[in-house]
Design a protein around this motif. Structure first.
Motif, PDB file in Angstrom:
ATOM      1  N   SER A  11       0.854  -1.193   0.000  1.00  0.00           N
ATOM      2  CA  SER A  11       0.000   0.000   0.000  1.00  0.00           C
ATOM      3  C   SER A  11       0.880   1.229   0.000  1.00  0.00           C
ATOM      4  CB  SER A  11      -0.895   0.007   1.245  1.00  0.00           C
ATOM      5  OG  SER A  11      -1.588   1.247   1.344  1.00  0.00           O
ATOM      6  N   ARG A  13      -0.320   4.396   0.645  1.00  0.00           N
ATOM      7  CA  ARG A  13      -0.827   5.559   1.395  1.00  0.00           C
ATOM      8  C   ARG A  13      -0.025   5.763   2.681  1.00  0.00           C
ATOM      9  NH1 ARG A  13      -5.057   5.110   5.122  1.00  0.00           N
ATOM     10  NH2 ARG A  13      -5.142   2.985   5.943  1.00  0.00           N
ATOM     11  N   SER A  16      -0.990   3.891   5.819  1.00  0.00           N
ATOM     12  CA  SER A  16      -1.237   2.469   5.556  1.00  0.00           C
ATOM     13  C   SER A  16      -0.952   1.592   6.783  1.00  0.00           C
ATOM     14  CB  SER A  16      -0.342   2.015   4.395  1.00  0.00           C
ATOM     15  OG  SER A  16      -0.174   0.611   4.420  1.00  0.00           O
ATOM     16  N   SER A 113      -5.967  -5.447   7.541  1.00  0.00           N
ATOM     17  CA  SER A 113      -7.179  -4.980   6.872  1.00  0.00           C
ATOM     18  C   SER A 113      -8.137  -4.455   7.926  1.00  0.00           C
ATOM     19  CB  SER A 113      -7.811  -6.143   6.096  1.00  0.00           C
ATOM     20  OG  SER A 113      -9.183  -5.929   5.921  1.00  0.00           O
TER      21      SER A 113
HETATM   22  C1  FNR Z   1     -10.469  -2.397   0.265  1.00  0.00           C
HETATM   23  N1  FNR Z   1     -10.562  -2.960   1.518  1.00  0.00           N
HETATM   24  C2  FNR Z   1     -10.833  -4.311   1.649  1.00  0.00           C
HETATM   25  N2  FNR Z   1     -10.724  -4.945   2.859  1.00  0.00           N
HETATM   26  C3  FNR Z   1     -10.936  -6.285   2.954  1.00  0.00           C
HETATM   27  O1  FNR Z   1     -10.819  -6.842   4.056  1.00  0.00           O
HETATM   28  N3  FNR Z   1     -11.284  -7.006   1.854  1.00  0.00           N
HETATM   29  C4  FNR Z   1     -11.419  -6.457   0.624  1.00  0.00           C
HETATM   30  O2  FNR Z   1     -11.701  -7.140  -0.335  1.00  0.00           O
HETATM   31  C5  FNR Z   1     -11.192  -5.047   0.502  1.00  0.00           C
HETATM   32  N4  FNR Z   1     -11.286  -4.427  -0.714  1.00  0.00           N
HETATM   33  C6  FNR Z   1     -10.839  -3.149  -0.871  1.00  0.00           C
HETATM   34  C7  FNR Z   1     -10.723  -2.612  -2.142  1.00  0.00           C
HETATM   35  C8  FNR Z   1     -10.202  -1.347  -2.302  1.00  0.00           C
HETATM   36  C9  FNR Z   1     -10.042  -0.782  -3.690  1.00  0.00           C
HETATM   37  C10 FNR Z   1      -9.806  -0.588  -1.179  1.00  0.00           C
HETATM   38  C11 FNR Z   1      -9.200   0.784  -1.348  1.00  0.00           C
HETATM   39  C12 FNR Z   1      -9.949  -1.098   0.076  1.00  0.00           C
HETATM   40  C13 FNR Z   1     -10.235  -2.197   2.729  1.00  0.00           C
HETATM   41  C14 FNR Z   1      -8.760  -2.289   3.018  1.00  0.00           C
HETATM   42  O3  FNR Z   1      -8.445  -3.482   3.656  1.00  0.00           O
HETATM   43  C15 FNR Z   1      -8.365  -1.138   3.931  1.00  0.00           C
HETATM   44  O4  FNR Z   1      -8.586   0.056   3.226  1.00  0.00           O
HETATM   45  C16 FNR Z   1      -6.934  -1.223   4.390  1.00  0.00           C
HETATM   46  O5  FNR Z   1      -6.731  -0.220   5.343  1.00  0.00           O
HETATM   47  C17 FNR Z   1      -5.978  -1.100   3.216  1.00  0.00           C
HETATM   48  O6  FNR Z   1      -4.648  -1.351   3.632  1.00  0.00           O
HETATM   49  P1  FNR Z   1      -3.661  -0.161   4.022  1.00  0.00           P
HETATM   50  O7  FNR Z   1      -3.697   0.885   2.965  1.00  0.00           O
HETATM   51  O8  FNR Z   1      -4.165   0.393   5.346  1.00  0.00           O
HETATM   52  O9  FNR Z   1      -2.333  -0.829   4.180  1.00  0.00           O
END
Ligand code: FNR
Length: 191
Positions: A11, A13, A16, A113
């Motif tokens: 990720s 961001r 993240s 997540s």
């Molecule tokens: C997600 N998120 C997400 N979470 C999950 O548990 N299963 C999923 O399939 C998805 N799908 C998904 C798609 C997209 C396009 C985004 C942007 C987000 C949520 C995701 O887990 C959450 O935003 C986390 O915080 C992303 O990881 P980082 O950026 O915090 O490391």
């Protein structure tokens, strides 16, 4: 000698949770483990035409870090039940580098997540993707940080006790597996 681990976060961001998890791994690393970060932010989208003109500097930089590493830690977010495009794109580029700097080395997986499964579905996809890289992915322990927004502090520290213990166990297992592979395949590890 210390074990050099290259950590790859899927990720980009700033806040993240997967990047926070990697930074937490740096803080919790066993004494003989040094964790370095790979920066995927300037890796372009894979394009065979770009490759034909020469690998981008960002890809060569990460490939060189990988070549120097003894092992890897990958922390992936889950996007639509799979790994992020950012991570897949980086793997696609690195899989084309002729020196195959990942081959034969151990890899520990983790995911964070905000959902209840902690990125489990993404991790299992990642295992499939990594087959081509011919790496040794640790089967256990598995580390899934579910409801990540409740387990990190505002300062980015992993505050959940069970998750911290899981991270300790994962890093310890990675170190053991790295030493084991280095003892059994010294030539492959040194290549
Ligand atoms: C997600 N998120 C997400 N979470 C999950 O548990 N299963 C999923 O399939 C998805 N799908 C998904 C798609 C997209 C396009 C985004 C942007 C987000 C949520 C995701 O887990 C959450 O935003 C986390 O915080 C992303 O990881 P980082 O950026 O915090 O490391």
């Amino acid at each position: 000698m210390s074990i050099r681990v290259l950590a790859i976060g899927g990720s980009l961001r700033k806040e993240s949770y997967n990047q926070q998890l990697i930074r937490q791994a740096q803080r919790q690393a066993p004494q003989d483990v040094v964790i370095e970060l790979a920066d995927l932010s300037d890796v372009p989208l894979y394009n065979g035409d770009i490759q034909a003109e020469g690998f981008p500097a960002s890809v060569l930089r990460i490939a060189e870090q990988a070549a120097q590493a003894d092992a890897f830690l990958i922390a992936t977010p889950e996007y639509n039940y799979s790994i992020s495009g950012v991570l897949k794109n980086a793997i696609d580029w690195l899989s084309r580098v002729p020196s195959a700097p990942f081959q034969g080395k151990p890899v520990a997986l983790a995911s964070a997540s905000m959902g209840g499964l902690g990125g489990a579905r993404a991790q299992y996809h990642l295992r499939q993707v990594l087959i081509y890289m011919d790496v040794h992915v640790l089967n256990k322990p598995e580390l899934f940080i579910s409801t990540a927004h409740e387990k990190f502090s505002a300062e980015g520290e992993l505050t959940d006790v069970a998750s911290r213990a899981g991270l300790d166990a994962l890093l310890a297992a990675l170190a053991v597996q790295t030493r084991r592979l280095q003892a059994s395949e010294p030539a492959a590890q040194a290549a």
